[in-house]
Design a protein around this motif. Structure first.
Motif, PDB file in Angstrom:
ATOM      1  N   LYS A  65       9.785  -3.307   1.932  1.00  0.00           N
ATOM      2  CA  LYS A  65       9.538  -2.011   2.557  1.00  0.00           C
ATOM      3  C   LYS A  65       8.153  -2.029   3.195  1.00  0.00           C
ATOM      4  CE  LYS A  65      12.198   0.182  -1.137  1.00  0.00           C
ATOM      5  NZ  LYS A  65      12.161   1.119  -2.273  1.00  0.00           N
ATOM      6  N   LYS A  66       7.998  -1.247   4.263  1.00  0.00           N
ATOM      7  CA  LYS A  66       6.731  -1.176   4.977  1.00  0.00           C
ATOM      8  C   LYS A  66       6.376   0.272   5.274  1.00  0.00           C
ATOM      9  CE  LYS A  66       6.482  -5.752   7.115  1.00  0.00           C
ATOM     10  NZ  LYS A  66       6.265  -6.506   8.368  1.00  0.00           N
ATOM     11  N   ALA A  67       5.083   0.488   5.496  1.00  0.00           N
ATOM     12  CA  ALA A  67       4.565   1.774   5.932  1.00  0.00           C
ATOM     13  C   ALA A  67       3.594   1.517   7.079  1.00  0.00           C
ATOM     14  CB  ALA A  67       3.877   2.509   4.778  1.00  0.00           C
ATOM     15  N   VAL A  68       3.323   2.558   7.860  1.00  0.00           N
ATOM     16  CA  VAL A  68       2.435   2.436   9.019  1.00  0.00           C
ATOM     17  C   VAL A  68       1.146   3.191   8.733  1.00  0.00           C
ATOM     18  CG1 VAL A  68       2.194   2.788  11.496  1.00  0.00           C
ATOM     19  CG2 VAL A  68       4.447   2.312  10.534  1.00  0.00           C
ATOM     20  N   VAL A  69       0.013   2.516   8.885  1.00  0.00           N
ATOM     21  CA  VAL A  69      -1.294   3.147   8.732  1.00  0.00           C
ATOM     22  C   VAL A  69      -2.049   3.021  10.040  1.00  0.00           C
ATOM     23  CG1 VAL A  69      -1.376   2.702   6.263  1.00  0.00           C
ATOM     24  CG2 VAL A  69      -2.351   1.040   7.837  1.00  0.00           C
ATOM     25  N   VAL A  70      -2.977   3.941  10.262  1.00  0.00           N
ATOM     26  CA  VAL A  70      -3.777   3.952  11.476  1.00  0.00           C
ATOM     27  C   VAL A  70      -5.161   3.379  11.161  1.00  0.00           C
ATOM     28  CG1 VAL A  70      -4.792   5.380  13.287  1.00  0.00           C
ATOM     29  CG2 VAL A  70      -2.525   5.929  12.379  1.00  0.00           C
ATOM     30  N   LYS A  71      -5.507   2.288  11.866  1.00  0.00           N
ATOM     31  CA  LYS A  71      -6.814   1.648  11.713  1.00  0.00           C
ATOM     32  C   LYS A  71      -7.384   1.342  13.090  1.00  0.00           C
ATOM     33  CE  LYS A  71      -6.008  -0.505   7.188  1.00  0.00           C
ATOM     34  NZ  LYS A  71      -6.014  -1.776   6.420  1.00  0.00           N
ATOM     35  N   VAL A 125      -1.913   7.345   6.610  1.00  0.00           N
ATOM     36  CA  VAL A 125      -0.516   6.934   6.620  1.00  0.00           C
ATOM     37  C   VAL A 125       0.243   7.801   7.619  1.00  0.00           C
ATOM     38  CG1 VAL A 125       1.549   6.556   5.226  1.00  0.00           C
ATOM     39  CG2 VAL A 125      -0.721   6.307   4.199  1.00  0.00           C
ATOM     40  N   VAL A 126       0.998   7.161   8.502  1.00  0.00           N
ATOM     41  CA  VAL A 126       1.763   7.875   9.513  1.00  0.00           C
ATOM     42  C   VAL A 126       2.985   8.525   8.852  1.00  0.00           C
ATOM     43  CG1 VAL A 126       3.097   7.654  11.648  1.00  0.00           C
ATOM     44  CG2 VAL A 126       1.000   6.323  11.339  1.00  0.00           C
ATOM     45  N   VAL A 127       3.158   9.830   9.079  1.00  0.00           N
ATOM     46  CA  VAL A 127       4.296  10.555   8.521  1.00  0.00           C
ATOM     47  C   VAL A 127       5.213  11.114   9.607  1.00  0.00           C
ATOM     48  CG1 VAL A 127       3.086  11.161   6.406  1.00  0.00           C
ATOM     49  CG2 VAL A 127       2.940  12.686   8.372  1.00  0.00           C
ATOM     50  N   SER A 128       4.731  11.175  10.822  1.00  0.00           N
ATOM     51  CA  SER A 128       5.537  11.650  11.945  1.00  0.00           C
ATOM     52  C   SER A 128       5.329  10.713  13.125  1.00  0.00           C
ATOM     53  CB  SER A 128       5.134  13.080  12.334  1.00  0.00           C
ATOM     54  OG  SER A 128       5.839  13.502  13.485  1.00  0.00           O
ATOM     55  N   GLY A 129       6.443  10.271  13.735  1.00  0.00           N
ATOM     56  CA  GLY A 129       6.365   9.306  14.820  1.00  0.00           C
ATOM     57  C   GLY A 129       6.417   7.871  14.352  1.00  0.00           C
ATOM     58  N   ILE A 146       3.512   9.250  -1.044  1.00  0.00           N
ATOM     59  CA  ILE A 146       3.713   9.472   0.386  1.00  0.00           C
ATOM     60  C   ILE A 146       5.132   9.987   0.601  1.00  0.00           C
ATOM     61  CG2 ILE A 146       2.067   7.666   1.029  1.00  0.00           C
ATOM     62  CD1 ILE A 146       4.436   5.878   1.730  1.00  0.00           C
ATOM     63  N   PRO A 147       5.402  10.665   1.713  1.00  0.00           N
ATOM     64  CA  PRO A 147       6.770  11.142   1.978  1.00  0.00           C
ATOM     65  C   PRO A 147       7.757   9.992   2.082  1.00  0.00           C
ATOM     66  CG  PRO A 147       5.188  12.235   3.407  1.00  0.00           C
ATOM     67  CD  PRO A 147       4.441  11.134   2.725  1.00  0.00           C
ATOM     68  N   THR A 148       8.962  10.243   1.671  1.00  0.00           N
ATOM     69  CA  THR A 148       9.980   9.195   1.708  1.00  0.00           C
ATOM     70  C   THR A 148      10.313   8.759   3.130  1.00  0.00           C
ATOM     71  OG1 THR A 148      11.660  10.943   1.638  1.00  0.00           O
ATOM     72  CG2 THR A 148      11.046   9.938  -0.449  1.00  0.00           C
ATOM     73  N   ASN A 149      10.156   9.657   4.111  1.00  0.00           N
ATOM     74  CA  ASN A 149      10.465   9.268   5.494  1.00  0.00           C
ATOM     75  C   ASN A 149       9.395   8.389   6.110  1.00  0.00           C
ATOM     76  OD1 ASN A 149       8.471  11.151   5.740  1.00  0.00           O
ATOM     77  ND2 ASN A 149       9.627  12.561   7.034  1.00  0.00           N
ATOM     78  N   ALA A 180      11.432  14.458  -5.444  1.00  0.00           N
ATOM     79  CA  ALA A 180      12.356  15.095  -4.508  1.00  0.00           C
ATOM     80  C   ALA A 180      12.156  14.599  -3.080  1.00  0.00           C
ATOM     81  CB  ALA A 180      12.180  16.612  -4.582  1.00  0.00           C
ATOM     82  N   ASP A 181      10.909  14.697  -2.557  1.00  0.00           N
ATOM     83  CA  ASP A 181      10.652  14.337  -1.159  1.00  0.00           C
ATOM     84  C   ASP A 181       9.570  13.276  -1.011  1.00  0.00           C
ATOM     85  OD1 ASP A 181      12.499  16.234  -0.188  1.00  0.00           O
ATOM     86  OD2 ASP A 181      11.019  17.827  -0.485  1.00  0.00           O
ATOM     87  N   VAL A 182       9.007  12.816  -2.105  1.00  0.00           N
ATOM     88  CA  VAL A 182       7.929  11.838  -2.043  1.00  0.00           C
ATOM     89  C   VAL A 182       8.266  10.650  -2.924  1.00  0.00           C
ATOM     90  CG1 VAL A 182       6.139  13.531  -1.501  1.00  0.00           C
ATOM     91  CG2 VAL A 182       6.684  13.023  -3.885  1.00  0.00           C
ATOM     92  N   VAL A 183       7.566   9.550  -2.688  1.00  0.00           N
ATOM     93  CA  VAL A 183       7.785   8.336  -3.451  1.00  0.00           C
ATOM     94  C   VAL A 183       6.438   7.746  -3.823  1.00  0.00           C
ATOM     95  CG1 VAL A 183       7.918   6.913  -1.372  1.00  0.00           C
ATOM     96  CG2 VAL A 183       8.988   6.111  -3.483  1.00  0.00           C
ATOM     97  N   GLU A 184       6.382   7.132  -4.979  1.00  0.00           N
ATOM     98  CA  GLU A 184       5.145   6.509  -5.457  1.00  0.00           C
ATOM     99  C   GLU A 184       4.986   5.125  -4.836  1.00  0.00           C
ATOM    100  OE1 GLU A 184       3.209   4.947  -9.702  1.00  0.00           O
ATOM    101  OE2 GLU A 184       5.333   5.472  -9.524  1.00  0.00           O
ATOM    102  N   VAL A 185       3.770   4.827  -4.397  1.00  0.00           N
ATOM    103  CA  VAL A 185       3.440   3.510  -3.842  1.00  0.00           C
ATOM    104  C   VAL A 185       2.529   2.816  -4.850  1.00  0.00           C
ATOM    105  CG1 VAL A 185       2.373   2.237  -1.963  1.00  0.00           C
ATOM    106  CG2 VAL A 185       3.684   4.293  -1.473  1.00  0.00           C
ATOM    107  N   THR A 186       3.038   1.757  -5.432  1.00  0.00           N
ATOM    108  CA  THR A 186       2.266   1.029  -6.447  1.00  0.00           C
ATOM    109  C   THR A 186       1.420  -0.088  -5.861  1.00  0.00           C
ATOM    110  OG1 THR A 186       4.156  -0.439  -6.866  1.00  0.00           O
ATOM    111  CG2 THR A 186       4.006   1.559  -8.200  1.00  0.00           C
ATOM    112  N   SER A 187       1.735  -0.531  -4.661  1.00  0.00           N
ATOM    113  CA  SER A 187       0.989  -1.633  -4.050  1.00  0.00           C
ATOM    114  C   SER A 187       1.124  -1.550  -2.537  1.00  0.00           C
ATOM    115  CB  SER A 187       1.512  -2.981  -4.556  1.00  0.00           C
ATOM    116  OG  SER A 187       0.881  -4.062  -3.897  1.00  0.00           O
ATOM    117  N   GLY A 188       0.039  -1.898  -1.823  1.00  0.00           N
ATOM    118  CA  GLY A 188       0.065  -1.956  -0.371  1.00  0.00           C
ATOM    119  C   GLY A 188      -0.805  -0.921   0.299  1.00  0.00           C
ATOM    120  N   LEU A 189      -1.078   0.200  -0.368  1.00  0.00           N
ATOM    121  CA  LEU A 189      -1.914   1.256   0.196  1.00  0.00           C
ATOM    122  C   LEU A 189      -3.139   1.478  -0.674  1.00  0.00           C
ATOM    123  CD1 LEU A 189       0.708   3.966   1.290  1.00  0.00           C
ATOM    124  CD2 LEU A 189      -0.435   2.268   2.723  1.00  0.00           C
ATOM    125  N   ASN A 190      -4.211   1.909  -0.041  1.00  0.00           N
ATOM    126  CA  ASN A 190      -5.445   2.226  -0.740  1.00  0.00           C
ATOM    127  C   ASN A 190      -5.790   3.685  -0.505  1.00  0.00           C
ATOM    128  OD1 ASN A 190      -5.868  -0.510  -1.591  1.00  0.00           O
ATOM    129  ND2 ASN A 190      -6.620  -0.972   0.471  1.00  0.00           N
TER     130      ASN A 190
END
Length: 365
Positions: free
Chosen positions: A301-307, A338-342, A289-292, A323-333
């Motif tokens: 760390k947390k991420a926002v998903v739409v459900k 995944v929210v990337v803007s807003g 997912i994007p680093t932002n 460079a602009d992305v990061v690996e998520v090893t746990s927490g997402l399926n």
């Protein structure tokens, strides 16, 4: 008299017209403020936040580490005098190759040379006296103690000569190795001290590159291993470098290790910027997912998903970073939105409106 008292009593019940205007104005202002407040609250509590999302999926990523490096000379030295004094000789051929041992500068040492000459004369006299007493002690002409004193005087003068010569050597600045000398920093006749830099020297053969790696990649670095180096960002031409050493201790502040490699080829200068690519030989599939999209917190760390049309905050564990992305090893399926803007405007369990679904581009190197 009665009429006067009556009129006075009737004046108590008269209402001042200015008071009525003041009360009416106050009531009007209160009603107006109340209407504006209600209107602002209605606007502030408007519809759902508009966001952009990506669909989480497993990406095939080449685990090739890219880090920044700096070109360093094989040998580098700042030419400084060991003692303070007046420069009486200066020879700095700027930008040219200087052989090891070449005299670069001399500091006024006339007093030391005069002292050395004095010691030499005293030594000659002491040696002559020692030879004469040695002949006398052989025939018991003098005491052994007298001869020992003369012999000790000879050794003392020899030691003084060595000490004075060492002081004279400190007034001479020589090239410590064969290399290219830089720009001259002082002029002849200047008063210099050990803090003064006369010039710099660098050995441009066998240039090296220093770079740092996260400690998690320490297992992928071995002595003698080759790494790819990008010297020119425009040409995109890679050269190789051979690892010669690694810092044995991990930096406690950055948790990185420093690695040094020797460039096998390439036209560059010390201090230049370079990119280093380390192959780990381990291709894997991961959710990227994007680093932002990552929200750093004190506990993780947390991420926002739409459900179901609402924003849900999930705790994630990250791994490798590109460079602009990061690996998520746990927490997402796989399949999560995944929210990337807003991200900054989303609130837990608050309604959101998906404006678009973006495509994630993972740079595979």
């Amino acid at each position: 008299m009665n009429s006067i008292k009556k009129s006075a009593r009737s004046d108590r019940f008269l209402v001042n017209p200015f008071s009525l205007l003041t009360i009416s104005g106050t009531i009007f202002l209160m009603l107006s403020c109340g209407e504006k407040k209600d209107t602002f609250q209605q606007k502030g509590g408007g519809g759902p936040v508009t966001v952009d999302v990506i669909i989480a999926k497993s990406e095939a990523v080449s685990d090739k580490v890219e880090v920044n490096g700096t070109i360093v000379a094989n040998e580098f030295a700042e030419l400084r005098p060991e003692v303070s004094g007046l420069l009486t000789f200066l020879d700095v051929p700027e930008g040219k190759v200087v052989q090891k041992g070449t005299v670069i500068a001399r500091i006024n040492n006339a007093d030391l040379i005069a002292q050395l000459d004095k010691i030499k004369i005293q030594l000659q006299l002491a040696e002559t006296t020692e030879k004469r007493l040695k002949q006398l002690v052989a025939i018991n002409g003098i005491n052994q103690a007298d001869y020992d004193l003369a012999a000790n005087q000879v050794n003392t003068f020899k030691a003084d000569m060595v000490y004075t010569q060492a002081l004279i050597d400190k007034t001479i600045v020589r090239a410590p190795f064969t290399g290219v000398i830089g720009l001259r920093k002082v002029s002849a006749g200047s008063y210099v001290s050990p803090n003064s830099i006369i010039a710099t020297m660098q050995q441009l053969s066998n240039l090296r590159i220093d770079f740092t790696l996260p400690e998690t990649y320490q297992k992928y670095i071995t002595k003698g291993q080759n790494v790819d180096v990008l010297l020119d960002q425009n040409s995109k031409k890679l050269v190789t470098a051979r690892v010669i050493a690694t810092e044995p201790q991990v930096n406690q502040t950055t948790r990185n290790i420093t690695v040094r490699a020797v460039l096998n080829s390439g036209d560059t200068s010390p201090g230049s910027f370079a990119k280093v690519y380390l192959k780990t030989n381990s291709n894997k599939s991961s959710i990227m997912i994007p680093t932002n999209s990552i929200i750093p917190e004190a506990q993780g760390k947390k991420a926002v998903v739409v459900k179901n049309g609402k924003a849900v905050f999930v705790t994630v564990v990250t791994g490798d970073r590109l460079a602009d992305v990061v690996e998520v090893t746990s927490g997402l399926n796989v399949g999560d939105s995944v929210v990337v803007s807003g991200v900054l405007f989303a609130r837990p369990d608050a309604p959101v409106k998906v404006r678009s679904v973006r495509n994630l581009k993972v740079g595979v190197k």
